[in-house]
Design a protein around this motif. Sequence first.
Motif, PDB file in Angstrom:
ATOM      1  N   VAL A   1       6.123   1.031   5.448  1.00 17.27           N
ATOM      2  CA  VAL A   1       5.074   0.161   4.914  1.00 17.27           C
ATOM      3  C   VAL A   1       3.766   0.937   4.807  1.00 17.27           C
ATOM      4  O   VAL A   1       3.064   0.872   3.792  1.00 17.27           O
ATOM      5  N   GLN A   2       3.459   1.725   5.858  1.00 14.73           N
ATOM      6  CA  GLN A   2       2.257   2.563   5.837  1.00 14.73           C
ATOM      7  C   GLN A   2       2.282   3.512   4.650  1.00 14.73           C
ATOM      8  O   GLN A   2       1.303   3.666   3.937  1.00 14.73           O
ATOM      9  N   MET A   3       3.458   4.149   4.450  1.00 11.24           N
ATOM     10  CA  MET A   3       3.600   5.151   3.401  1.00 11.24           C
ATOM     11  C   MET A   3       3.428   4.503   2.025  1.00 11.24           C
ATOM     12  O   MET A   3       2.715   5.034   1.172  1.00 11.24           O
ATOM     13  N   VAL A   4       4.089   3.363   1.836  1.00 13.55           N
ATOM     14  CA  VAL A   4       3.977   2.658   0.557  1.00 13.55           C
ATOM     15  C   VAL A   4       2.517   2.345   0.271  1.00 13.55           C
ATOM     16  O   VAL A   4       2.020   2.525  -0.846  1.00 13.55           O
ATOM     17  N   GLU A   5       1.804   1.922   1.327  1.00  9.69           N
ATOM     18  CA  GLU A   5       0.398   1.584   1.165  1.00  9.69           C
ATOM     19  C   GLU A   5      -0.412   2.789   0.690  1.00  9.69           C
ATOM     20  O   GLU A   5      -1.199   2.701  -0.245  1.00  9.69           O
ATOM     21  N   ILE A   6      -0.162   3.944   1.348  1.00  9.90           N
ATOM     22  CA  ILE A   6      -0.923   5.152   1.003  1.00  9.90           C
ATOM     23  C   ILE A   6      -0.594   5.616  -0.415  1.00  9.90           C
ATOM     24  O   ILE A   6      -1.488   5.928  -1.209  1.00  9.90           O
ATOM     25  N   ILE A   7       0.716   5.624  -0.752  1.00  9.49           N
ATOM     26  CA  ILE A   7       1.125   6.085  -2.085  1.00  9.49           C
ATOM     27  C   ILE A   7       0.571   5.171  -3.172  1.00  9.49           C
ATOM     28  O   ILE A   7       0.029   5.620  -4.178  1.00  9.49           O
ATOM     29  N   LEU A   8       0.680   3.877  -2.925  1.00 10.53           N
ATOM     30  CA  LEU A   8       0.216   2.905  -3.904  1.00 10.53           C
ATOM     31  C   LEU A   8      -1.286   3.053  -4.157  1.00 10.53           C
ATOM     32  O   LEU A   8      -1.746   2.980  -5.292  1.00 10.53           O
ATOM     33  N   LYS A   9      -2.029   3.307  -3.089  1.00  8.62           N
ATOM     34  CA  LYS A   9      -3.474   3.469  -3.183  1.00  8.62           C
ATOM     35  C   LYS A   9      -3.815   4.639  -4.097  1.00  8.62           C
ATOM     36  O   LYS A   9      -4.763   4.602  -4.861  1.00  8.62           O
ATOM     37  N   LYS A  10      -2.975   5.697  -3.985  1.00  7.09           N
ATOM     38  CA  LYS A  10      -3.225   6.928  -4.727  1.00  7.09           C
ATOM     39  C   LYS A  10      -2.804   6.776  -6.193  1.00  7.09           C
ATOM     40  O   LYS A  10      -3.576   7.104  -7.090  1.00  7.09           O
ATOM     41  N   ILE A  11      -1.572   6.301  -6.434  1.00  2.00           N
ATOM     42  CA  ILE A  11      -1.064   6.363  -7.803  1.00  2.00           C
ATOM     43  C   ILE A  11      -1.331   5.096  -8.621  1.00  2.00           C
ATOM     44  O   ILE A  11      -1.369   5.169  -9.830  1.00  2.00           O
ATOM     45  N   SER A  12      -1.490   3.960  -7.982  1.00  2.00           N
ATOM     46  CA  SER A  12      -1.718   2.757  -8.789  1.00  2.00           C
ATOM     47  C   SER A  12      -2.723   1.831  -8.112  1.00  2.00           C
ATOM     48  O   SER A  12      -2.355   0.860  -7.458  1.00  2.00           O
ATOM     49  N   PRO A  13      -4.007   2.179  -8.248  1.00  2.00           N
ATOM     50  CA  PRO A  13      -5.031   1.375  -7.560  1.00  2.00           C
ATOM     51  C   PRO A  13      -4.986  -0.105  -7.945  1.00  2.00           C
ATOM     52  O   PRO A  13      -5.291  -0.965  -7.114  1.00  2.00           O
ATOM     53  N   SER A  14      -4.591  -0.394  -9.207  1.00  2.00           N
ATOM     54  CA  SER A  14      -4.598  -1.812  -9.612  1.00  2.00           C
ATOM     55  C   SER A  14      -3.513  -2.595  -8.881  1.00  2.00           C
ATOM     56  O   SER A  14      -3.731  -3.712  -8.424  1.00  2.00           O
ATOM     57  N   LEU A  15      -2.320  -1.971  -8.751  1.00  2.00           N
ATOM     58  CA  LEU A  15      -1.246  -2.631  -8.008  1.00  2.00           C
ATOM     59  C   LEU A  15      -1.624  -2.747  -6.536  1.00  2.00           C
ATOM     60  O   LEU A  15      -1.339  -3.753  -5.878  1.00  2.00           O
ATOM     61  N   TYR A  16      -2.318  -1.702  -6.036  1.00  2.00           N
ATOM     62  CA  TYR A  16      -2.756  -1.737  -4.635  1.00  2.00           C
ATOM     63  C   TYR A  16      -3.728  -2.888  -4.409  1.00  2.00           C
ATOM     64  O   TYR A  16      -3.657  -3.595  -3.411  1.00  2.00           O
ATOM     65  N   GLN A  17      -4.610  -3.081  -5.399  1.00  2.00           N
ATOM     66  CA  GLN A  17      -5.553  -4.205  -5.310  1.00  2.00           C
ATOM     67  C   GLN A  17      -4.819  -5.532  -5.173  1.00  2.00           C
ATOM     68  O   GLN A  17      -5.204  -6.399  -4.403  1.00  2.00           O
ATOM     69  N   ALA A  18      -3.723  -5.651  -5.957  1.00  2.00           N
ATOM     70  CA  ALA A  18      -3.000  -6.915  -5.982  1.00  2.00           C
ATOM     71  C   ALA A  18      -2.153  -7.118  -4.729  1.00  2.00           C
ATOM     72  O   ALA A  18      -2.073  -8.219  -4.198  1.00  2.00           O
ATOM     73  N   LEU A  19      -1.488  -6.045  -4.271  1.00  2.00           N
ATOM     74  CA  LEU A  19      -0.545  -6.194  -3.155  1.00  2.00           C
ATOM     75  C   LEU A  19      -1.115  -5.755  -1.820  1.00  2.00           C
ATOM     76  O   LEU A  19      -0.570  -6.090  -0.771  1.00  2.00           O
ATOM     77  N   GLY A  20      -2.215  -4.963  -1.880  1.00  2.32           N
ATOM     78  CA  GLY A  20      -2.727  -4.280  -0.697  1.00  2.32           C
ATOM     79  C   GLY A  20      -2.838  -5.131   0.553  1.00  2.32           C
ATOM     80  O   GLY A  20      -2.322  -4.765   1.609  1.00  2.32           O
ATOM     81  N   ILE A  21      -3.480  -6.289   0.426  1.00  2.67           N
ATOM     82  CA  ILE A  21      -3.736  -7.070   1.639  1.00  2.67           C
ATOM     83  C   ILE A  21      -2.460  -7.626   2.257  1.00  2.67           C
ATOM     84  O   ILE A  21      -2.426  -7.959   3.424  1.00  2.67           O
ATOM     85  N   PHE A  22      -1.375  -7.706   1.458  1.00  4.19           N
ATOM     86  CA  PHE A  22      -0.154  -8.283   2.001  1.00  4.19           C
ATOM     87  C   PHE A  22       0.689  -7.255   2.726  1.00  4.19           C
ATOM     88  O   PHE A  22       1.516  -7.596   3.551  1.00  4.19           O
ATOM     89  N   LEU A  23       0.485  -5.960   2.371  1.00  2.00           N
ATOM     90  CA  LEU A  23       1.384  -4.930   2.913  1.00  2.00           C
ATOM     91  C   LEU A  23       1.377  -4.844   4.435  1.00  2.00           C
ATOM     92  O   LEU A  23       2.442  -4.859   5.041  1.00  2.00           O
ATOM     93  N   PRO A  24       0.194  -4.774   5.108  1.00  4.61           N
ATOM     94  CA  PRO A  24       0.244  -4.680   6.573  1.00  4.61           C
ATOM     95  C   PRO A  24       0.951  -5.875   7.211  1.00  4.61           C
ATOM     96  O   PRO A  24       1.610  -5.743   8.242  1.00  4.61           O
TER      97      PRO A  24
ATOM     98  N   GLY B   1      -1.183 -18.310  -6.294  1.00  3.72           N
ATOM     99  CA  GLY B   1      -1.469 -16.907  -6.599  1.00  3.72           C
ATOM    100  C   GLY B   1      -1.120 -15.977  -5.452  1.00  3.72           C
ATOM    101  O   GLY B   1      -0.426 -14.967  -5.650  1.00  3.72           O
ATOM    102  N   THR B   2      -1.583 -16.300  -4.242  1.00  6.08           N
ATOM    103  CA  THR B   2      -1.293 -15.425  -3.109  1.00  6.08           C
ATOM    104  C   THR B   2       0.188 -15.450  -2.780  1.00  6.08           C
ATOM    105  O   THR B   2       0.753 -14.425  -2.390  1.00  6.08           O
ATOM    106  N   ALA B   3       0.838 -16.598  -2.977  1.00  3.94           N
ATOM    107  CA  ALA B   3       2.269 -16.673  -2.689  1.00  3.94           C
ATOM    108  C   ALA B   3       3.051 -15.727  -3.591  1.00  3.94           C
ATOM    109  O   ALA B   3       3.962 -15.032  -3.147  1.00  3.94           O
ATOM    110  N   VAL B   4       2.659 -15.663  -4.887  1.00  6.12           N
ATOM    111  CA  VAL B   4       3.351 -14.772  -5.823  1.00  6.12           C
ATOM    112  C   VAL B   4       3.110 -13.318  -5.429  1.00  6.12           C
ATOM    113  O   VAL B   4       4.045 -12.506  -5.403  1.00  6.12           O
ATOM    114  N   GLY B   5       1.863 -12.978  -5.063  1.00  4.47           N
ATOM    115  CA  GLY B   5       1.554 -11.608  -4.642  1.00  4.47           C
ATOM    116  C   GLY B   5       2.366 -11.210  -3.437  1.00  4.47           C
ATOM    117  O   GLY B   5       2.951 -10.117  -3.382  1.00  4.47           O
TER     118      GLY B   5
END
Lengths: 195, 200
Positions: free
Chosen positions: B84-107, B35-39
Motif C-alpha cells: 500500500v505504501q509503495m502504491v501510494e509513492i508510485i501513484l504520487k510520482k506517475i499520476s498525481p491526478s489519480l493520487y489526488q482522487a485515491l490518495g486519502i483512501f490508500l492508508p 462520491g467518496t464511496a466510489v473513490g
Amino acid sequence: MSKLKIIANGIIKDNPTFALVLGMCPTLGTTTSAINGFGMGVATMFVLIMSNIVISAVARFIPNKVRIPSYIVIISTFVTIVQLLMQAYLPSLYETLGLFIPLIVVNCIVLGRAEAFANKNTVGDSACDGLGIGLGFTLSLTVIGLVREILGSGSAFGLKFISGDGVLAFVLAPGAFIVLGYLMVLFNKFVAKKE
Amino acid sequence: MEYVLIIISAIFVNNIVLSQFLGICPFLGVSKKVGTAVGMSAAVTFVMALATCVTYLLQYYVLVPLGIEFLQTVSFILVIAGLVQMVEIILKKISPSLYQALGIFLPLITTNCAVLGVALMVVQKQFGFGGEAAHFFNLGQSVVFATASAIGFGLAITLFSGIREQLELSDVPKPFRGVPIALITAGIMAMAFMGFSGIV
C-alpha cells in the motif's frame, strides 16, 4: 486512575462494540451463537492483553516513524500463537471461526489500544486496559450471539429450550446487522439516561 | 465459463460485505457520500487485486517450499502494508491526478480486513463451481476472484451510500441516529442480497 477503574472503563464507557464502534467484522461475522461469540471474544482478549503488555514495555525503544509496522508485527505474533493453539486444542471452534482468527491482526481495537493507551502507560495499567476492553468485547459478542441464537434457533449456549425452528434469518447475515443495530439503540438509550 | 461463475458468485452470492462480513469498517465509515464511496471502492479494487497476486506468489514460492506456512499471517500483513505504501509513492510520482482522487483512501486500506481476508481466503479455502470438485485456485482464478470480490464491495458500499444520503434528510428517532440506523439498513440490504443465493 486505579486499576479497577481502567477495567470498568473498558467494559462500559469505552465498550469497543457499542460505544467505540470498532472491530465490526468479527462482531458481525462470528456471533451466530453465544459460544462462538464468546470464543472469538476470548481469543481477541488474549491478543489484546499480551500485545498491550509487550507494546507498553518496548514502546520507548521503538522509533516513532516505524511504530505502526512494529506494533503490527508484535500483534500478528500473538495472533499466530492463538491460531496454532486453537488449531491444536479447539479444532471445532477453529473451524467455525475460520478466517476471523487470523483477521484479529487487522482488528482496529487491538491496534487502536496500542496507539491510544499502551504506548504511553505502564505495563500494569496497559494489562488492565487490555483486560477491560477484552472483557467488554467478549461481553458484547456473547450478548449478540445469545440474542441471535435465541431468536434464530430457540436455544441458548447450545441448549435448546424452544421446540421447532426459530427465525432462520437471525442466524444468517441480515440478522447480524439488525440485532447489532437494535442492541446499539438500547445501549444508546441506557447510556443517555445515565448521563 | 468458470471465470464467469467466480465473478457472479463473488459479487452477488457471497458478497464480501453483506454475507462474509469483511470490510465493515470502511463500509460504515466512508459511506456518507456517493462520491467518496466510489473513490474508496476504486482504491480497494486496485489494491486487492495486486495484494492477492503478490501474497499468492509469496505463499506458493516462498512459504510452502521453505515449510514456514505458520508465518502466513505475519508475512501477508507486512506485504500488504508495504504494498500500500509503495502504491501510494508510485501513484504520487506517475499520476498525481489519480493520487489526488485515491490518495486519502490508500492508508485506510491497510487496515481494511477485506484485503487480508481475500488474500487468506484464496490460499486457505477450496472452491468448487458448476458441479466440479472443490480445489484451490490457481493464480489467474485468484486474481479474478479478488477483483470480483472488490467489485462486490464497491457495489455494496455505493448502493449503501446512496441510501444513507437519503437517510440524512429523514427524521430518525434519536437513539437510532448514526450507526444503529445504518446497521439496520445494511441488514435489510443483506436480506435483499440473500435473494441471489443458490444461483451459482
